[in-house]
Design a protein around this motif. Structure first.
Motif, PDB file in Angstrom:
ATOM      1  N   ARG A   1      44.356  45.992  38.758  1.00  0.00           N
ATOM      2  CA  ARG A   1      44.320  45.331  39.937  1.00  0.00           C
ATOM      3  C   ARG A   1      44.423  46.278  41.369  1.00  0.00           C
ATOM      4  N   THR A   2      44.005  45.804  42.218  1.00  0.00           N
ATOM      5  CA  THR A   2      44.120  46.634  43.477  1.00  0.00           C
ATOM      6  C   THR A   2      44.711  45.557  44.438  1.00  0.00           C
ATOM      7  N   SER A   3      44.865  46.188  45.619  1.00  0.00           N
ATOM      8  CA  SER A   3      45.239  45.092  46.885  1.00  0.00           C
ATOM      9  C   SER A   3      44.176  44.229  47.252  1.00  0.00           C
ATOM     10  N   LYS A   4      43.015  44.518  46.899  1.00  0.00           N
ATOM     11  CA  LYS A   4      41.780  43.694  47.449  1.00  0.00           C
ATOM     12  C   LYS A   4      41.683  42.729  46.051  1.00  0.00           C
ATOM     13  N   HIS A   5      41.702  43.277  44.971  1.00  0.00           N
ATOM     14  CA  HIS A   5      41.391  42.434  43.781  1.00  0.00           C
ATOM     15  C   HIS A   5      42.627  42.212  42.969  1.00  0.00           C
ATOM     16  N   LYS A   6      43.360  41.427  43.226  1.00  0.00           N
ATOM     17  CA  LYS A   6      44.765  41.196  42.661  1.00  0.00           C
ATOM     18  C   LYS A   6      44.916  40.616  40.991  1.00  0.00           C
TER      19      LYS A   6
ATOM     20  N   THR B   1      39.289  37.664  38.610  1.00  0.00           N
ATOM     21  CA  THR B   1      38.800  37.048  39.833  1.00  0.00           C
ATOM     22  C   THR B   1      37.505  36.118  39.514  1.00  0.00           C
TER      23      THR B   1
END
Length: 95
Positions: free
Chosen positions: A22-27, A53
């Motif tokens: 996970r990233t801040s863009k792809h939670k 996602t």
């Protein structure tokens, strides 16, 4: 990142693996694998839950070489455990 933990499954300590990309863009880029033992057959089983996602948000999982090596170490450990359990079962059936 590959995280492994132990969990109790009917009194047996088994592994739980979380593949967290996970990233801040792809939670939602998270895959969880829960090792368990079938109570009827005694064989190992693995529940896999993917939290992902939508296709429009680039749902492909990409792993680095290090992450793949971490995951393969866990899976190879499971494979060895299965082989050992099968060998023990075969020996006990042969007696």
């Amino acid at each position: 990142m590959i995280n492994t933990e132990m969990h109790d499954h009917f009194g047996e300590e088994l592994e739980f693996v979380e593949i967290d990309l996970r990233t801040s863009k792809h939670k939602n880029r998270l895959v969880e694998i829960l090792e368990k033992r079938n109570q009827l057959t005694g064989e190992f089983e693995y529940d896999i839950q993917a939290k992902w996602t939508q296709p429009k948000f680039h749902p492909n999982m990409t792993m680095t070489e290090d992450e793949l090596l971490e995951l393969s170490a866990v899976i190879n450990g499971w494979v060895e455990k299965i082989k050992t359990a099968r060998e023990l079962r075969d020996q006990s059936e042969g007696e």
